[in-house]
Structures are given as structure tokens and as C-alpha cells.
Design a protein around this motif. Structure first.
Motif, PDB file in Angstrom:
ATOM      1  N   ILE A   1      40.311  -8.594   7.074  1.00 61.61           N
ATOM      2  CA  ILE A   1      39.191  -7.693   6.822  1.00 61.61           C
ATOM      3  C   ILE A   1      37.962  -8.538   6.485  1.00 61.61           C
ATOM      4  N   GLU A   2      36.837  -8.231   7.096  1.00 62.48           N
ATOM      5  CA  GLU A   2      35.595  -8.977   6.877  1.00 62.48           C
ATOM      6  C   GLU A   2      34.693  -8.157   5.955  1.00 62.48           C
ATOM      7  N   ILE A   3      34.609  -8.557   4.710  1.00 63.23           N
ATOM      8  CA  ILE A   3      33.858  -7.807   3.709  1.00 63.23           C
ATOM      9  C   ILE A   3      32.419  -8.307   3.615  1.00 63.23           C
ATOM     10  N   ASN A   4      31.461  -7.387   3.728  1.00 63.39           N
ATOM     11  CA  ASN A   4      30.049  -7.704   3.535  1.00 63.39           C
ATOM     12  C   ASN A   4      29.709  -7.454   2.058  1.00 63.39           C
ATOM     13  N   GLU A   5      29.418  -8.526   1.317  1.00 63.47           N
ATOM     14  CA  GLU A   5      29.165  -8.415  -0.119  1.00 63.47           C
ATOM     15  C   GLU A   5      27.682  -8.530  -0.456  1.00 63.47           C
ATOM     16  N   SER A   6      26.816  -8.262   0.519  1.00 64.98           N
ATOM     17  CA  SER A   6      25.369  -8.413   0.271  1.00 64.98           C
ATOM     18  C   SER A   6      24.884  -7.484  -0.833  1.00 64.98           C
ATOM     19  N   GLY A   7      25.413  -6.261  -0.880  1.00 67.00           N
ATOM     20  CA  GLY A   7      24.977  -5.297  -1.889  1.00 67.00           C
ATOM     21  C   GLY A   7      25.367  -5.698  -3.296  1.00 67.00           C
ATOM     22  N   ILE A   8      26.649  -6.027  -3.507  1.00 69.67           N
ATOM     23  CA  ILE A   8      27.122  -6.401  -4.832  1.00 69.67           C
ATOM     24  C   ILE A   8      26.470  -7.698  -5.290  1.00 69.67           C
ATOM     25  N   ASN A   9      26.262  -8.651  -4.371  1.00 67.11           N
ATOM     26  CA  ASN A   9      25.619  -9.913  -4.739  1.00 67.11           C
ATOM     27  C   ASN A   9      24.177  -9.689  -5.184  1.00 67.11           C
ATOM     28  N   ALA A  10      23.457  -8.825  -4.468  1.00 67.45           N
ATOM     29  CA  ALA A  10      22.068  -8.533  -4.824  1.00 67.45           C
ATOM     30  C   ALA A  10      22.001  -7.824  -6.173  1.00 67.45           C
ATOM     31  N   LEU A  11      22.935  -6.905  -6.403  1.00 70.54           N
ATOM     32  CA  LEU A  11      22.955  -6.167  -7.678  1.00 70.54           C
ATOM     33  C   LEU A  11      23.211  -7.098  -8.841  1.00 70.54           C
TER      34      LEU A  11
END
Length: 249
Positions: free
Chosen positions: A117-127
Motif C-alpha cells: 500500500i502506498e500511503i500519501n502522508e502529505s496531510g499529516i506531515n503538514a499538520l
């Protein structure tokens, strides 16, 4: 306004009304302090509002990331369930509860497929990087952090399964059952590739497959790993859906 207050001070000093001047001076200081506090309060309010708005923007990104996670997890869950179904049918043939058939060739190849599974963590990292976590609901904070910890566990489980495929299962199949790559293999990609192959097939011994005890253990292992990963994908979909619902509130 400043000029007005200066005139009052000068008048009191010239009239030698020191006590009144002192009271006035104290009042003026109090007014200045109140003004500063009001200005700071407005500034803090504006800054907090700005932080809350940024946190909301990051939550929207997290929501999009989670929606993509769900799409991936649903696809991977379906593929993993197919692996489980094939393993179950294959093991029935090993136990001689079902007659051996050409499908075992397809099963052997399909069980080589790895899952990631390829998880995009851009949202959590920005938060997190914007210190915006403190500006969202505590319950939602906990759910988001728990979700990404769970994803790390899922990735670890995928790595274990994929490592087993690459180092044990796949080499064993290619060394011992290389002949399954032929036009009698019902897997659609094999059938399509070999459909025009005029060669006469030799050395196809399906019975040898189900007499291989080591292979049976490997198929059991693939079934076990797939069941574990299936649970992870199911819970990933469930948790991501719950977080999206919380964000939309």
C-alpha cells in the motif's frame, strides 16, 4: 488624542495640582496598558483563527489522502482475498479432498504477487510541522495518530510477507516448477502469451505438485500471511472511513 492628554498634563502642572496629576498619570498608564492588552488579545485571536484555518486546510488534505488509502486498501483486499481463496482450494487438493487440476499452475504463479500500500502522508506531515495538531479536536487527534501508527504496522506485515515471497517461495517455484509457464496454465496472462505456442508440452506432472510436502507448507504460509494482511486492509478501510466522517463534521 495624545496632544489632548499632553495639554491636560501641562495644565495640571502649571496649576500645581500634583495629587490630581498623579491620579491622572496613573489613569493614563492604566489606559495604555488596557490598550496594549486589547491589541495583544486581538493579535492572538487573529493568530489563533489563522492557525485553525490552516489546520482545517491540512485536515482536508488528510481527508483526500485517506480517500486514496481506502481505494488502494479495497483493491489490495480484493486481491488478497483471491490469494486466500486460491490457497484454500489448493490445500483441498493437497489433502486429496479435490482432484488435482490445471488451476494449481495458476495458483502457484498468483501467490508470487507482492502487496504494497502506498500511503500519501502529505496531510499529516503538514499538520504536524505547522503545529496545527493542537488546534483540532482531541478525539480526532487520537484517531489520526493511531491510524498512521496502524499503517506502520501494516507496512511491516507487508514487508514480512513480501520478503518471504522473494527469498523463499518464488525461488522455490522457479527452481522446481518452471514448467508451469505454458499454454495449459489457465491464468489469463499465461494463456494469452502462450496461445500461439506450437510446441508439444512435456514433463507436466501435476501430481508431483501435490506430493510436495515442502510446497504444501509454503502454501499454508502464504494463506496465513494473506489472512493477516486481509485483516489489516479491512481495519485500514474502517478507520480511514471513521476519520473522514469526523473531519466532515
Amino acid at each position: 488624542m495624545i496632544k489632548f492628554f499632553r495639554k491636560i498634563r501641562q495644565k495640571m502642572l502649571t496649576e500645581n495640582k500634583f495629587s490630581k496629576y498623579l491620579i491622572y498619570a496613573i489613569g493614563e498608564i492604566i489606559l495604555v496598558v488596557i490598550g496594549i492588552l486589547i491589541a495583544l488579545g486581538i493579535n492572538n485571536w487573529n493568530e489563533k483563527k489563522s492557525n485553525i484555518n490552516r489546520a482545517k486546510e491540512h485536515l482536508e488534505t488528510i481527508k483526500l489522502n485517506l480517500q486514496d488509502d481506502i481505494i488502494q486498501a479495497e483493491k489490495l483486499l480484493s486481491e488478497t482475498q483471491t490469494t486466500i481463496d486460491y490457497a484454500n482450494d489448493f490445500l483441498e487438493q493437497f489433502k486429496t479432498l479435490k482432484p488435482v487440476d490445471n488451476n494449481v499452475q495458476m495458483y502457484l504463479i498468483y501467490m508470487m504477487f507482492e502487496r504494497n500500500i502506498e500511503i500519501n502522508e502529505s496531510g499529516i506531515n503538514a499538520l504536524v510541522n505547522s503545529n496545527g495538531m493542537s488546534f483540532i479536536d482531541k478525539g480526532l487527534q487520537t484517531k489520526i495518530l493511531n491510524y498512521y501508527r496502524y499503517i506502520e504496522q501494516l507496512k511491516s506485515r507487508e514487508l514480512n510477507a513480501n520478503t518471504e515471497i522473494k527469498t523463499m517461495y518464488e525461488p522455490y517455484i522457479k527452481d522446481n516448477y518452471y514448467w508451469i509457464y505454458n499454454k495449459t496454465n489457465p491464468w489469463h496472462r499465461q494463456a494469452e502469451f502462450y496461445k500461439d505456442d506450437p510446441r508439444i508440452l512435456e514433463n507436466i506432472d501435476l501430481k508431483s505438485i501435490i506430493d510436495d510436502k515442502k510446497l504444501e507448507v509454503m502454501i499454508m504460509n502464504r494463506r496465513y500471511q494473506s489472512n493477516l494482511i486481509s485483516d489489516f486492509y479491512t481495519n485500514t478501510i474502517k478507520e480511514a472511513t471513521e476519520i473522514i466522517a469526523e473531519i466532515e463534521k
